[in-house]
Design an enzyme around this catalytic site. Sequence first.
Site, PDB file in Angstrom:
ATOM      1  N   SER A   1      15.746  -3.441   8.348  1.00 41.32           N
ATOM      2  CA  SER A   1      14.452  -3.959   7.955  1.00 41.32           C
ATOM      3  C   SER A   1      14.319  -5.476   8.160  1.00 41.32           C
ATOM      4  CB  SER A   1      14.203  -3.636   6.473  1.00 41.32           C
ATOM      5  OG  SER A   1      15.169  -4.286   5.643  1.00 41.32           O
TER       6      SER A   1
ATOM      7  N   SER B   1      20.442  -3.127   7.197  1.00 37.07           N
ATOM      8  CA  SER B   1      19.269  -3.927   7.546  1.00 37.07           C
ATOM      9  C   SER B   1      19.545  -5.342   8.024  1.00 37.07           C
ATOM     10  CB  SER B   1      18.300  -3.979   6.354  1.00 37.07           C
ATOM     11  OG  SER B   1      17.702  -2.728   6.163  1.00 37.07           O
TER      12      SER B   1
ATOM     13  N   LYS C   1      13.885 -14.087   4.943  1.00 35.08           N
ATOM     14  CA  LYS C   1      13.237 -12.780   4.927  1.00 35.08           C
ATOM     15  C   LYS C   1      12.248 -12.739   3.766  1.00 35.08           C
ATOM     16  CE  LYS C   1      14.480  -7.835   4.807  1.00 35.08           C
ATOM     17  NZ  LYS C   1      15.613  -6.874   4.757  1.00 35.08           N
TER      18      LYS C   1
END
Length: 481
Positions: free
Chosen positions: A151, A175, A76
Amino acid sequence: MTQYTLKQAGSLLQSKQISAVELASAYLAAIAEKNPALNGYITIDQDKTLAEARAADERIAQGNASALTGVPVAYKDIFCQTGWRSACASKMLDNFVSPYTATVVQNLLDEGMVTLGRTNMDEFAMGSTNENSFYGAAKNPWNPEHVPGGSSGGSAAVVAARLAPAALGSDTGGSIRQPASHCGITGIKPTYGTVSRFGMVAYASSFDQAGPMAQTAEDCAILLNAMAGFDPKDSTSFEREKEDYTRDLDKPLKGVKIGLPKEYFSEGNSTDVQTALQNTIDLLKAQGAEPVEVSLPQTKLSIPAYYVLASAEAGTNLSRYDGVRYGHRAAQFGDLEEMYGKTRAEGFGSEVKRRIMIGTYVLSHGYYDAYYLKAQKLRRLVADDFQTAFARCDLILAPTAPSAAPKIGADTSPVETYLSDIYTIAVNLAGLPALTLPAGFSGGGLPVGVQLVGNYFAEAKILGAAHQIQLNSDWHGKRPE
């Protein structure tokens, strides 16, 4: 070659049936073909990836490889990594190339894992849809008209699309778990403090926690073994003996008490979610687990408490982005104060600005007691609820989200979007571990997941239960066409 689970890829590499360069090249080819439409990766560097793969092959040839050496992984964009753009999907950091590496990334590099690239996300991890990214929304590989969740939407999307066998995500209010549910993969948020936060860009420091995302619970357990551990660079890192998170994978579920919170099995869930929950309950009962009703009465308070506290922490953490030392700086300004204002107005997206404003407001003189202090008290009540529930059960089964993934561009207000986190946020307020695993599909063919929540440091127990469910089902084995 890109269909392997993390464990399968590791075994084939160790037995020299495939090489790390062959495997990395196969993924890079698949990424080149599919990522332009998916937008799951926002930074790729083939030269760096292949250099890491060649080093992994040398390590395997020399006989000093680990079980993860040569296995590709995606990160990420919230994790700093030396020599890679680490933008947190924000215009503010679009030109920021990290001079250092996050501890959790370094742990995996030390194992010999190969970096495939940096995955899309909501800007500074603020969002539930991945639509808040400066680089455009990632798509759900099951239906590109729908969001992958957020996210960590890019990480979930690339694992589901088989553009990585595993990825790292971060979980502040759901997330990891919510995008895992929307994309039909497995993801675990460990107990707060289990995985180092050093080098992970801060959103809300008392909530943020990194975790693995992969096809199976077994893969997550293997990856968490390498990720977790005490780090003196992180003051919130727990100093505990090293754990083996695979130790309960073969443990039967007979006699395990599964708590079913009555507040979570409500009319607010879609029929698809209710079906997925019932599927999972039936699987657990068939293996000898015992469902028991529990209560988490403060659930309704978790949303306002979370958004007050997380926004307050975000407003403080993001004050460092001022255009002075690194990141975006406004091109034209009259004085220092104007430079600050223009830089932040240009560099941050609308959702980030909204949360900074909320955070500044709740910490301001005259409102601190009414909002921030009260939210901290609510946080304790939520945590106490879980301890009362765990006195009656070993694990808690709950929905991850009230419905399958919404459409990109859906006309929802910020408050409606915040409410979609109702089932994940309480876990973060309490700092507990929780895992999402696939449990069915919606009528429209989108994945639906459920989550297992454990008490503090019960990751091995959660992963073991999830693995037993996956041994007796095949939701995790489905992949988008």
